[in-house]
Design a protein around this motif. Sequence first.
Motif: not given
Length: 270
Positions: A60-76, A111-122
């Motif tokens: 895609k041309a930018d990051t904006l259309s990434a969904t929570l479901e996709q991020m969880i899938y890739h994080t898993q 809950q759905e992945s073993a991620a240790d932290a999240v990142k937030i822009e701003g």
Amino acid sequence: MKIKITMMNKKLSITKILKAKGEHPLTMITAYDALFAKLFDPIADIILVGDSLNMSFAGKADTLSATLEQMIYHTQAVCQGAENTFIIADMPFGTYVTPERALDNATRIFQESAADAVKIEGGEAKAETIAYLVDNGIAVCGHIGLLPQSVRGEGGYKVKGKTDAEATQLIADAKAVENAGAFCIVIEGVKADVATLVAKSVSVPVIGIGAGNGVDGQVLVFSDMLGLFEAFTPKFVKKYLNGADMVKEAVQNYKDEVESRRFPDEIHTY
Ligand code: KIV
């Protein structure tokens, strides 16, 4: 081929990440799947499942259309490949517009992945949200400077820290994010002298991307630094491998051998 790998004893904790400040620069790299995560696992200090996957993985041309479901899938997938590395998952655009929504969505990531932290822009604008997550047991990495999720709102990717006012704002952003409880901060696309000042103004590690060498660590998108992503190369990207050419050459060799019936040969045949 023998390669020298700086082996790590074990996965970094947040305490160790905090202690690294002033002691040694941290190496962060993105990964989007188990295959690459496994390769980075013994080497990287931190793996970021960045929403940049929407560009380099999904095209895609930018990051904006990434969904929570996709991020969880890739994080898993990344967590599956890199069990010994501290893993941060990006919260995608639109998933942390209020503290309550942020907590619901970050809770799903935890809950759905073993991620240790999240990142937030701003920066300052997200301090309340970061504090709310931290108060509820979610470790947060901040992200200030050039914010890829604001690219449409700002009309392009704009390097920050070019004026005194921007420099002052960046320092205020870093302090607000730190005071809200973030354990580290990514700083992107910022003039090097200003990024250095920002890093000195807080006690948590400030990890730079396109922010010069005076910060507490570096992060690169793996497909950029391996030379696999060909669409464009930002000035700050160093290509440590000519990945795209190497892959194309290998696939061309395969095709040549298929067409000339040199593959499969006897040793690759039952
Ligand atoms: O999504 C990502 O890969 C990132 C890095 C650019 C820091 O946020």
